[in-house]
Design an enzyme around this catalytic site. Structure first.
Site, mmCIF file in Angstrom:
data_model
loop_
_atom_site.group_PDB
_atom_site.id
_atom_site.type_symbol
_atom_site.label_atom_id
_atom_site.label_comp_id
_atom_site.label_asym_id
_atom_site.label_seq_id
_atom_site.Cartn_x
_atom_site.Cartn_y
_atom_site.Cartn_z
ATOM 1 N N TYR A 154 36.357 24.186 -5.971
ATOM 2 C CA TYR A 154 35.784 22.846 -6.515
ATOM 3 C C TYR A 154 34.710 22.283 -5.469
ATOM 4 C CZ TYR A 154 35.915 17.818 -8.424
ATOM 5 O OH TYR A 154 35.362 16.806 -9.028
ATOM 6 N N LYS A 158 30.807 22.178 -6.644
ATOM 7 C CA LYS A 158 30.098 21.041 -6.700
ATOM 8 C C LYS A 158 28.871 21.161 -5.488
ATOM 9 C CE LYS A 158 32.210 18.498 -9.905
ATOM 10 N NZ LYS A 158 31.613 18.456 -11.212
ATOM 11 N N THR A 189 41.229 8.769 -13.831
ATOM 12 C CA THR A 189 41.076 9.813 -15.346
ATOM 13 C C THR A 189 42.309 10.543 -15.036
ATOM 14 O OG1 THR A 189 39.920 11.299 -14.068
ATOM 15 C CG2 THR A 189 38.578 9.450 -14.957
#
Ligand SMILES: NC(=O)c1ccc[n+]([C@@H]2O[C@H](COP(=O)([O-])OP(=O)(O)OC[C@H]3O[C@@H](n4cnc5c(N)ncnc54)[C@H](OP(=O)(O)O)[C@@H]3O)[C@@H](O)[C@H]2O)c1
Length: 252
Positions: A154, A158, A189
């Protein structure tokens, strides 16, 4: 006509961004595996067009087909501006290196890096050919700027998006495109739910994220989408290639 192409609209930040474009009477092209029926309803109320393109961005074949459909919907004779928001993203695999499942690594980079790069590549070619202005917004993360235990894919995906954004801005200097990355901070979320569901072996900082949820420190995706909309509403103020961080944009 103005069009917004938004990926990852079935839930979370992408859903809120899509809704706010519709509320600004911008025609929406949404992309995700699952369709969000509430967007159709809102578009009907606001009398703007809405097209959903079901596409698994982790699948190279589906991505190629999806790109063709997206470009055909967004770039035509009546188009005078296109917003492209690369928002779809995945956090998994959450695990230290050595424990990563190969298929999940491939999917991760396909969704978080390859899909946005190819989408921008295709849209920019079309926009420049037809002399249509665009705003290109890549959703990034603070994890791009620091190592996070268990988030190697991740963080590095990014970071790649941030560098891609700054390189794109360099190449497009003098052209009529607005190009930025937007770091939304910690939001309430499903992605945060996935993070909190990790074990301590998979993700060392899991307790910190559980605590942030308990203490109500997570922003709603609606609030974050509004902050992004305020930013892109003032294109002359934007420094192309920059990573804009939600924390720097709110007055708290
Ligand atoms: N949540 C946070 O705290 C946080 C913090 C920093 C950055 N971000 C970034 O913000 C963006 C949005 O995150 P979120 O929290 O809203 O995530 P989320 O709630 O998990 O939603 C992810 C969205 O991406 C779509 N997506 C995932 N895999 C896909 C695939 N293979 N093909 C097509 N679409 C796919 C999903 O749609 P389908 O499942 O229907 O395909 C969904 O609409 C991401 O780029 C994320 O990295 C989030």
């Amino acid at each position: 006509m103005q069009y917004a192409i938004v990926t990852g609209t079935s839930r979370g930040l992408g859903e809120s961004i899509a809704k706010q474009f519709i509320e600004k009477n911008v025609h929406l092209i949404s992309v995700s595996r699952n369709e969000n029926k509430s967007l159709q309803k809102l578009a009907d109320e606001r009398k703007v067009s809405y097209t959903h393109i079901s596409c698994d961005l982790s699948d190279p074949g589906q991505l190629e087909e999806g790109l063709e459909k997206i470009v055909n919907e967004a770039f035509h004779e009546d188009t005078h501006y296109v917003y492209l928001v690369n928002n779809a993203g995945v956090i998994e695999p959450i695990n230290p290196v050595g424990e990563l499942e190969p298929a999940s690594v491939q999917k991760h980079f396909q969704v978080n890096v390859t899909a946005p790069v190819l989408l921008i590549n295709r849209c920019l070619a079309e926009a420049n050919k037809k002399e249509i202005g665009t705003s290109i917004i890549n959703i990034t993360s603070g994890a791009a700027e620091r190592p996070v235990h268990g988030w190697s894919t991740y963080s590095s995906a990014k970071a790649a998006i941030n560098r891609f954004t700054s390189t794109l801005a360099l190449e497009q200097e003098g052209n009529k495109h607005v190009i930025l990355a937007f770091s939304p901070g910690v939001m309430d979320t499903d992605m945060q739910g996935e993070i909190r569901a990790s074990s301590k072996e998979e993700f060392k900082d899991v307790d910190k994220f559980k605590q942030m949820k308990e203490e109500g420190q997570l922003r709603s995706p609606h609030e974050v989408a509004s902050i992004l909309m305020d930013l892109i509403n003032e294109p002359k103020e934007i420094e192309n290639g920059k990573v804009y961080k939600v924390y720097d944009l709110v007055n708290e």
